[in-house]
Write an enzyme that holds these catalytic residues in place. Structure first.
Site, mmCIF file in Angstrom:
data_model
loop_
_atom_site.group_PDB
_atom_site.id
_atom_site.type_symbol
_atom_site.label_atom_id
_atom_site.label_comp_id
_atom_site.label_asym_id
_atom_site.label_seq_id
_atom_site.Cartn_x
_atom_site.Cartn_y
_atom_site.Cartn_z
ATOM 1 N N ALA A 136 -92.750 -21.148 87.409
ATOM 2 C CA ALA A 136 -92.583 -21.247 88.803
ATOM 3 C C ALA A 136 -92.869 -22.526 89.520
ATOM 4 O O ALA A 136 -92.006 -23.419 90.269
ATOM 5 C CB ALA A 136 -93.116 -20.050 89.393
ATOM 6 N N ASP A 155 -93.936 -15.178 89.096
ATOM 7 C CA ASP A 155 -92.593 -16.038 89.626
ATOM 8 C C ASP A 155 -92.585 -15.674 91.138
ATOM 9 O O ASP A 155 -91.844 -16.587 91.571
ATOM 10 C CB ASP A 155 -91.669 -15.755 88.815
ATOM 11 C CG ASP A 155 -91.712 -16.398 87.472
ATOM 12 O OD1 ASP A 155 -92.242 -16.043 86.519
ATOM 13 O OD2 ASP A 155 -91.139 -17.610 87.345
ATOM 14 N N LYS A 190 -92.819 -12.913 83.910
ATOM 15 C CA LYS A 190 -92.020 -12.856 82.540
ATOM 16 C C LYS A 190 -91.769 -11.471 81.974
ATOM 17 O O LYS A 190 -92.848 -10.617 82.187
ATOM 18 C CB LYS A 190 -92.611 -13.837 81.561
ATOM 19 C CG LYS A 190 -91.944 -13.799 80.109
ATOM 20 C CD LYS A 190 -90.328 -14.349 80.262
ATOM 21 C CE LYS A 190 -90.351 -15.464 80.999
ATOM 22 N NZ LYS A 190 -88.960 -15.501 81.348
HETATM 23 O O1 MRU Z 1 -88.534 -18.067 82.462
HETATM 24 P P1 MRU Z 1 -89.590 -18.956 82.530
HETATM 25 O O2 MRU Z 1 -90.047 -19.488 81.429
HETATM 26 O O3 MRU Z 1 -89.670 -19.827 83.620
HETATM 27 O O4 MRU Z 1 -91.057 -17.630 83.140
HETATM 28 C C1 MRU Z 1 -92.088 -18.254 83.372
HETATM 29 C C2 MRU Z 1 -93.256 -17.368 83.837
HETATM 30 O O5 MRU Z 1 -92.795 -16.106 83.799
HETATM 31 C C3 MRU Z 1 -94.540 -17.800 84.144
HETATM 32 O O6 MRU Z 1 -95.296 -16.907 83.740
HETATM 33 C C4 MRU Z 1 -94.662 -18.077 85.847
HETATM 34 O O7 MRU Z 1 -93.418 -18.806 86.126
HETATM 35 C C5 MRU Z 1 -95.862 -18.601 86.186
HETATM 36 S S1 MRU Z 1 -96.224 -20.328 85.524
HETATM 37 C C6 MRU Z 1 -97.427 -20.879 86.534
#
Ligand code: MRU
Length: 354
Positions: free
Chosen positions: A49, A240, A251
């Site tokens: 994110a 996110d 995720k």
């Molecule tokens: O699909 P992605 O790899 O962008 O998903 C990322 C995540 O789910 C992370 O845990 C989230 O963005 C937090 S990152 C500090």
């Protein structure tokens, strides 16, 4: 600490580390157009994110810096179109729209004062720099708060990648592990591989191994077993988009972990910079969950397809952990405990004016 930067802005160039190539290759890509930035976000070359927000903020600057109009109103209207386009690349991580809204708010202020286009271009760059720097500072602060919840030698379960690759630097839920390593905590880190795109195996494990932290990769369906064995003292994940009531999208697979952790009485910590809290979204049910191509499940990471042609696929990229399964939310402004609806607002007071 692993010395790598996911999103760089150097010599007036936006350069990202292509995370789809990790762990095998460290390849950097220069993004010069809004289509290139959109694609890089969509394909997860840059992901996580905060990193998505930073890339989009610089992406808007890169898109607009060559604009030839001298009319501030026309410039702002074109910037809005570009921001809307960039914002359409992924729906769930709120940092994307948050960063772009912040850029547009700054431009609208200049427009109302009839400032020059050159000043507007300069402002886009300055705001992107601020977003990047604030994220680094905020990750550092979350690292300290997170570490205060942990003891040396603990076993930590991670999911996806919320490390330095997902942020300006340090990561959110991974930041305490880097700080702990500097201070001799000797954590044992267990990382879910995180199907289907393997951010845990490819990215978190890569960060941990590079940093010299004790790392064990498990398949997602082994989380119950490692918790049952008593190897896990805390589950630490990123976020996110957090709704106003404390429900947090992260995720796919995160919500299930929270249920297992609760059944064993293991603390479940969600690391959420205040830029990831969306007070306009009342609950997790109101969060849009990105659906991705089924080929990511069937064939993307395999030499041969791992499911037959003709099968259907369901590939949601995120799920929502209910607030009641979260032990504490770690922000850059402190550790937030229930009731989250009330306490999240206090933690984000400085951001509510954005
Ligand atoms: O699909 P992605 O790899 O962008 O998903 C990322 C995540 O789910 C992370 O845990 C989230 O963005 C937090 S990152 C500090």
């Amino acid at each position: 600490m692993v010395e790598v930067t996911a999103v760089k802005f150097e010599d007036d160039k936006l350069v990202i580390l292509d995370q789809t190539k990790l762990p095998g290759r460290e390849e950097y890509v220069t993004l010069e157009t809004k289509e290139g930035v959109w694609d890089a976000i969509k394909k997860l070359m840059v992901r996580g994110a905060p990193a998505i927000g930073i890339a989009a903020a610089y992406g808007l600057y890169v898109t607009m810096r060559d604009s030839e109009t001298a009319d501030i109103h026309e410039f702002v209207s074109r910037a809005q179109e570009a921001a809307d386009y960039l914002n359409s690349s992924r729906p769930t991580a709120v940092n994307l729209s948050w960063a772009l809204k912040r850029q547009m708010k700054a431009l609208r202020e200049l427009e109302s004062q009839e400032k020059s286009v050159d000043e507007a271009k300069q402002t886009l760059l300055e705001v992107a720099d601020q977003i990047r720097q604030e994220d680094e500072d905020s990750c550092k602060a979350m690292g300290e708060y997170g570490l205060s919840l942990l003891k040396p030698g603990m076993g930590i379960l991670t999911h996806c990648n919320a490390g330095t690759l997902a942020t300006a630097k340090y990561g959110t839920s991974i930041a305490p592990l880097y700080l702990g390593q500097e201070r001799g905590y000797n954590f044992r880190v267990f990382s879910d591989e995180t199907r289907p795109l393997l951010q845990g195996a490819r990215l978190t494990a890569w960060e941990m191994v590079k940093a010299g932290i004790d790392e064990t990769v498990i398949c997602d369906n082994m989380a119950y077993t490692v918790m049952k064995k008593g190897w896990i003292d805390a589950v630490m994940v990123g976020c996110d988009r957090m709704a106003a009531n404390g429900d947090g999208a992260n995720k796919i697979g995160t919500a299930g972990l929270s249920v297992i952790a609760k059944s064993f009485g293991i603390p479940f910590y969600m690391f959420v910079p205040t830029s990831t809290i969306d007070f306009d979204t009342p609950t997790g049910d109101d969060i849009t969950i990105e659906l991705r191509d089924g080929e990511e499940i069937r064939s993307l990471w395999y030499a041969e397809p791992q499911a037959p042609e003709g099968a259907k696929f369901f590939n949601p990229a995120f799920d929502v952990t209910p607030a009641e399964n979260i032990t504490a939310i770690i922000t850059e402004n402190g550790i937030v405990r229930p009731p989250f609806s009330e306490n999240l607002r206090k933690a984000a007071e400085n951001r509510l004016e954005d």
